[in-house]
Scaffold this motif. Sequence first.
Motif, PDB file in Angstrom:
ATOM      1  N   ASN A 118      10.653   6.427   0.154  1.00 23.36           N
ATOM      2  CA  ASN A 118       9.444   6.103  -0.608  1.00 23.36           C
ATOM      3  C   ASN A 118       9.767   5.907  -2.084  1.00 23.36           C
ATOM      4  O   ASN A 118       9.234   4.993  -2.737  1.00 23.36           O
ATOM      5  N   ALA A 119      10.640   6.749  -2.628  1.00 24.44           N
ATOM      6  CA  ALA A 119      11.008   6.619  -4.038  1.00 24.44           C
ATOM      7  C   ALA A 119      11.661   5.270  -4.321  1.00 24.44           C
ATOM      8  O   ALA A 119      11.489   4.700  -5.408  1.00 24.44           O
ATOM      9  N   GLU A 120      12.393   4.748  -3.339  1.00 20.95           N
ATOM     10  CA  GLU A 120      13.063   3.461  -3.518  1.00 20.95           C
ATOM     11  C   GLU A 120      12.104   2.282  -3.366  1.00 20.95           C
ATOM     12  O   GLU A 120      12.173   1.307  -4.114  1.00 20.95           O
ATOM     13  N   VAL A 121      11.205   2.351  -2.381  1.00 26.90           N
ATOM     14  CA  VAL A 121      10.370   1.181  -2.088  1.00 26.90           C
ATOM     15  C   VAL A 121       9.094   1.133  -2.918  1.00 26.90           C
ATOM     16  O   VAL A 121       8.474   0.067  -3.028  1.00 26.90           O
ATOM     17  N   TYR A 122       8.693   2.256  -3.506  1.00 23.53           N
ATOM     18  CA  TYR A 122       7.390   2.305  -4.185  1.00 23.53           C
ATOM     19  C   TYR A 122       7.190   1.180  -5.204  1.00 23.53           C
ATOM     20  O   TYR A 122       6.178   0.464  -5.134  1.00 23.53           O
ATOM     21  N   PRO A 123       8.107   0.975  -6.160  1.00 21.36           N
ATOM     22  CA  PRO A 123       7.841  -0.092  -7.145  1.00 21.36           C
ATOM     23  C   PRO A 123       7.778  -1.479  -6.522  1.00 21.36           C
ATOM     24  O   PRO A 123       6.979  -2.325  -6.943  1.00 21.36           O
ATOM     25  N   MET A 129       2.071  -5.536  -3.111  1.00 18.62           N
ATOM     26  CA  MET A 129       0.839  -5.038  -2.479  1.00 18.62           C
ATOM     27  C   MET A 129       1.080  -4.719  -1.005  1.00 18.62           C
ATOM     28  O   MET A 129       0.314  -5.102  -0.120  1.00 18.62           O
ATOM     29  N   LEU A 130       2.163  -3.989  -0.745  1.00 20.27           N
ATOM     30  CA  LEU A 130       2.516  -3.573   0.606  1.00 20.27           C
ATOM     31  C   LEU A 130       2.401  -2.058   0.733  1.00 20.27           C
ATOM     32  O   LEU A 130       2.458  -1.327  -0.255  1.00 20.27           O
ATOM     33  N   LEU A 131       2.248  -1.601   1.949  1.00 18.32           N
ATOM     34  CA  LEU A 131       2.385  -0.187   2.269  1.00 18.32           C
ATOM     35  C   LEU A 131       2.850  -0.092   3.712  1.00 18.32           C
ATOM     36  O   LEU A 131       2.717  -1.039   4.487  1.00 18.32           O
ATOM     37  N   ALA A 132       3.417   1.052   4.064  1.00 19.66           N
ATOM     38  CA  ALA A 132       3.945   1.226   5.415  1.00 19.66           C
ATOM     39  C   ALA A 132       3.764   2.665   5.852  1.00 19.66           C
ATOM     40  O   ALA A 132       3.942   3.600   5.062  1.00 19.66           O
ATOM     41  N   ALA A 151       4.465   9.977   7.251  1.00 16.70           N
ATOM     42  CA  ALA A 151       3.805   9.455   6.051  1.00 16.70           C
ATOM     43  C   ALA A 151       2.754   8.437   6.477  1.00 16.70           C
ATOM     44  O   ALA A 151       3.088   7.291   6.788  1.00 16.70           O
ATOM     45  N   GLY A 152       1.504   8.866   6.544  1.00 17.02           N
ATOM     46  CA  GLY A 152       0.399   7.965   6.840  1.00 17.02           C
ATOM     47  C   GLY A 152       0.325   7.455   8.261  1.00 17.02           C
ATOM     48  O   GLY A 152      -0.560   6.661   8.590  1.00 17.02           O
ATOM     49  N   HIS A 153       1.242   7.877   9.139  1.00 21.45           N
ATOM     50  CA  HIS A 153       1.297   7.351  10.502  1.00 21.45           C
ATOM     51  C   HIS A 153       0.264   8.047  11.386  1.00 21.45           C
ATOM     52  O   HIS A 153      -0.138   9.183  11.097  1.00 21.45           O
ATOM     53  N   PRO A 154      -0.186   7.394  12.468  1.00 24.55           N
ATOM     54  CA  PRO A 154      -1.072   8.081  13.414  1.00 24.55           C
ATOM     55  C   PRO A 154      -0.429   9.376  13.904  1.00 24.55           C
ATOM     56  O   PRO A 154       0.802   9.481  13.969  1.00 24.55           O
ATOM     57  N   LEU A 174       3.989   5.142   2.866  1.00 24.83           N
ATOM     58  CA  LEU A 174       5.024   4.783   1.901  1.00 24.83           C
ATOM     59  C   LEU A 174       4.510   3.664   1.002  1.00 24.83           C
ATOM     60  O   LEU A 174       3.881   2.712   1.473  1.00 24.83           O
ATOM     61  N   GLY A 175       4.777   3.790  -0.287  1.00 26.06           N
ATOM     62  CA  GLY A 175       4.362   2.763  -1.230  1.00 26.06           C
ATOM     63  C   GLY A 175       3.038   3.028  -1.906  1.00 26.06           C
ATOM     64  O   GLY A 175       2.615   2.250  -2.760  1.00 26.06           O
ATOM     65  N   VAL A 176       2.370   4.130  -1.555  1.00 28.51           N
ATOM     66  CA  VAL A 176       1.066   4.440  -2.149  1.00 28.51           C
ATOM     67  C   VAL A 176       1.219   5.313  -3.387  1.00 28.51           C
ATOM     68  O   VAL A 176       0.544   5.112  -4.398  1.00 28.51           O
ATOM     69  N   GLN A 177       2.111   6.295  -3.321  1.00 29.78           N
ATOM     70  CA  GLN A 177       2.353   7.195  -4.444  1.00 29.78           C
ATOM     71  C   GLN A 177       3.829   7.141  -4.828  1.00 29.78           C
ATOM     72  O   GLN A 177       4.688   6.970  -3.959  1.00 29.78           O
TER      73      GLN A 177
END
Length: 261
Positions: A118-123, A129-132, A151-154, A174-177
């Motif tokens: 997450n730290a790598e993909v966030y920026p 405008m992606l999230l995973a 992380a955010g998964h069902p 991932l990618g939200v915070q």
Amino acid sequence: MRTTLEAASERAAQLETELKRTQATLAQSWALTQRMLRPDAPPDLPNVEIAADHQPADGVGSDAWGWVMQPSGRLACFMSDVAGRGMTAALAALTLHTAIKMALRLGVTPSETLRSINAEVYPHYTDAMLLATAAVFTIDGTTGAVEHASAGHPPTLLRLKGTWQRWPATVPPLGVQPEITPETQTATLAPHDFVIVHSNGLADDLRNAVPTHIVDELQPAAAQAVAVAVAAAAKQQRGGHPPTDDQTLLVAHVIRSFGSA
């Protein structure tokens, strides 16, 4: 001397040829991307069997899943789902799939895998405008200890000695915070226990609840039989129509006591 009409006709033919060439190149790229998102055959383990079912929607999908053996001998399984469709989402899914797989191959824990990625993909996700969403779990082949983070998964489903548990995500996708610390959830598996992870598309068709009674009714059942039965339930729920979003299911099933061959 060529007329204007002849020149225009020739140029149109050239453009059509170039368009077909571009479409063929894109089709090859999409096919390669989809193949790279599919895992190799599951490992042949003495105590645990792995199965998966994938029902793709039209176009280029963004579900990815897989399994690797860690240096410690633990089996690591994962699933990720990039929001959106098309080549942008598929390429994001491919890079995320590769990053998760590499981290797990190095023996990184599920929680640390998601935190560091997450730290790598966030920026980059923010700019695009992606999230995973993603869920990762490991199983110790000698003790049956399972370790999980999401992380955010069902919610991940566990069938432990005939009783069902739900392990929900403890952090956003991932990618939200910019920084996340997923909670580590643990349990100890025994014979006939299951761990089931599924994608958002399957959750939508099943109204956010995998029909656990199907798994109970199948007992004793192999992992592949469970995957097929749940996929069939989703198909029935949508009236037999093709899925509008990729649907992926990963099932881990303990087939005998740990420590026995």
